[in-house]
Design an enzyme around this catalytic site. Structure first.
Site, PDB file in Angstrom:
ATOM      1  N   ALA A  21       0.850  -1.191   0.000  1.00 25.26           N
ATOM      2  CA  ALA A  21       0.000   0.000   0.000  1.00 25.26           C
ATOM      3  C   ALA A  21       0.887   1.243   0.000  1.00 25.26           C
ATOM      4  O   ALA A  21       1.962   1.248   0.606  1.00 25.26           O
ATOM      5  CB  ALA A  21      -0.897  -0.015   1.237  1.00 25.26           C
ATOM      6  N   GLU A  43      -7.148 -13.039  -0.788  1.00 21.02           N
ATOM      7  CA  GLU A  43      -7.695 -12.948   0.567  1.00 21.02           C
ATOM      8  C   GLU A  43      -8.400 -11.607   0.631  1.00 21.02           C
ATOM      9  O   GLU A  43      -7.763 -10.560   0.686  1.00 21.02           O
ATOM     10  CB  GLU A  43      -6.554 -13.054   1.600  1.00 21.02           C
ATOM     11  CG  GLU A  43      -7.050 -13.417   2.990  1.00 21.02           C
ATOM     12  CD  GLU A  43      -7.466 -12.213   3.804  1.00 21.02           C
ATOM     13  OE1 GLU A  43      -8.685 -11.903   3.786  1.00 21.02           O
ATOM     14  OE2 GLU A  43      -6.626 -11.581   4.440  1.00 21.02           O
ATOM     15  N   CYS A  59     -10.050  -7.652   8.277  1.00 16.96           N
ATOM     16  CA  CYS A  59     -10.975  -8.432   7.449  1.00 16.96           C
ATOM     17  C   CYS A  59     -11.749  -9.445   8.287  1.00 16.96           C
ATOM     18  O   CYS A  59     -12.903  -9.738   7.999  1.00 16.96           O
ATOM     19  CB  CYS A  59     -10.240  -9.103   6.295  1.00 16.96           C
ATOM     20  SG  CYS A  59      -8.861 -10.139   6.794  1.00 16.96           S
TER      21      CYS A  59
END
Length: 429
Positions: A135, A207, A241
């Site tokens: 990121a 994922e 998540c």
């Protein structure tokens, strides 16, 4: 493609040609050395994480320590990739597991060390080399990981951090040196990357998001469920998540459970992320906080009721919110990535199960009941990669991690992850 990126991909490919010949046990020794460096410098690396994405520093340090724990698991793991002899009429009758080559990792900001190493360590141990697209706010973490592996003695080119943007992923993934890709992130990003990989006949592991249920039945330990439930929703500022996002409560214990849950929830007060006592800080970026506010408003527009208001107190900080939601609210089909939880009330176990499964995601679920038969009912019928009984979801290196439905495919962690980026090669003669 920039020449510097091209050079790194070629370097990774050249490194692979030698790395794949290194014995499994020698690779394990290097992983153990890297684990020791991480563990010894957990505070230093934790500070990098907190500065980049705002996680409370105690949680950042714990993340680095967990990486070391996972790496030691692989450093001691059984070599399930050695040739397997199969009984047959042939003289040569074996299965060999051959590493694929250079694997691209596209990784998110919410666990800047853990997500990267969770994917990279088994891929590298299997004989592949790795290039990382982290990121954009986490380039410091990516570079730090590369430095740790070099310090541990990994050959140059086995792991490289590419400081590239989202728009560059397609070109890198299409490059002839790349053999596969692993992505952790949103469904949108996953679908884009998987489509590019598919078009180029390259292996992908995804994922993706989740909207995990935290199901509290009428025979649960309500005090423990309330305490763990608040942590399960709000650790890492809810940016996980596998955070508990939907609290499905048996109607028989609604009046007894909710006050306990609200009391625990209110203990999470936004504070300085550099203070080791802080339990919750701000979100990683202001635009992510904007998105969460819009989702909160959308939920209310479709009939959600406020239990605790989601109150924004700065660019990134909130007083955590809790809303009561009924089936049919479109917010239930989305992932809430931040400090906002949803409460649903079920009349019985069958309705609780139906509510839990009635989403596009299938990552993980948590069920709270002392009754073995009820536990088994949910274990057998919940549509998710993981089911937890009387505990919150947390990944463990020993067990497979992955989802079903739009939560993705493929496995991270456990010995199974060693076989994600290898070719099973049959030898007969």
């Amino acid at each position: 493609m920039e020449q510097s990126i091209e050079n790194k991909l070629i370097k990774a490919d050249k490194a692979f040609s030698e790395w794949k010949k290194v014995p499994f046990e020698d690779r394990q020794k290097l992983i153990a050395k890297a684990a020791e460096i991480l563990k010894s410098n957990a505070e230093k690396f934790g500070m990098i994480i907190t500065k980049e994405m705002n996680k409370p520093v105690s949680q950042s340090i714990a993340e680095v320590e967990k990486c070391a724990l996972m790496m030691n698991y692989y450093a001691d793991a059984e070599n399930i990739l050695k040739p397997e002899r199969v009984d047959s009429q042939y003289t040569y009758s074996e299965i060999h597991y051959v590493p694929k080559g250079v694997i691209l990792g596209v990784m998110p900001w919410n666990f800047p060390f853990w997500q990267v190493l969770r994917f990279a360590v088994p891929a590298i141990l299997a004989g592949n080399t790795v290039v990382l697209k982290h990121a954009s706010i986490c380039f410091g973490s990516g570079n730090a990981i590369e430095d740790v592996l070099l310090e541990a003695g990994f050959p140059e080119g086995v792991f490289q951090n590419l400081e590239i943007g989202h728009k560059d992923v397609k070109e890198v993934l299409e490059h002839k040196t790349i053999a596969g890709v692993s992505l952790t992130g949103s469904e949108k990003a996953g679908a884009e990357v998987a489509s590019i990989a598919g078009a180029n006949i390259k292996k992908s592991v995804l994922e993706l998001g989740g909207s995990d249920a935290f199901i509290v039945l009428d025979d649960a330990d309500l005090d423990e469920a309330a305490k763990v439930g608040a942590l399960a929703r709000l650790q890492n500022c809810g940016q996980t998540c596998v955070a508990a996002k939907r609290f499905i409560i048996d109607e028989k214990i609604e009046d007894a459970f909710l006050p306990k849950f609200i009391e625990e929830y209110k203990k999470f007060v936004a504070a300085d992320p550099m203070d080791k006592e802080t339990k919750i800080a701000g979100m990683a970026r202001p635009d992510l906080a904007d998105d969460l506010e819009k989702q909160f408003e959308k939920a209310l527009e479709h009939g959600a009721e406020i239990i605790l208001p989601l109150e924004r107190i700065s660019d990134t900080e909130f007083t955590p919110g809790l809303i009561r939601v009924k089936e049919g609210n479109p917010i239930l089909q989305e992932e809430l990535f931040g400090p906002l939880g949803m409460v649903l009330v079920a009349k019985d176990d069958k309705e609780a199960l139906q509510m839990a499964n009635d989403i596009p995601f299938g990552l993980s679920n948590s069920v709270w009941t002392k009754d073995n038969a009820r536990q088994l009912f949910f274990i057998e019928n919940l549509e998710s990669g993981t089911v937890n009984i009387n505990r919150m979801t947390s990944s463990d290196p020993r067990f497979p991690f992955g989802g079903t439905k739009t939560s993705g495919y493929g496995t991270e962690l456990s010995l199974l992850a060693l076989k994600e980026f290898v070719t099973a090669k049959t030898i007969l003669g």
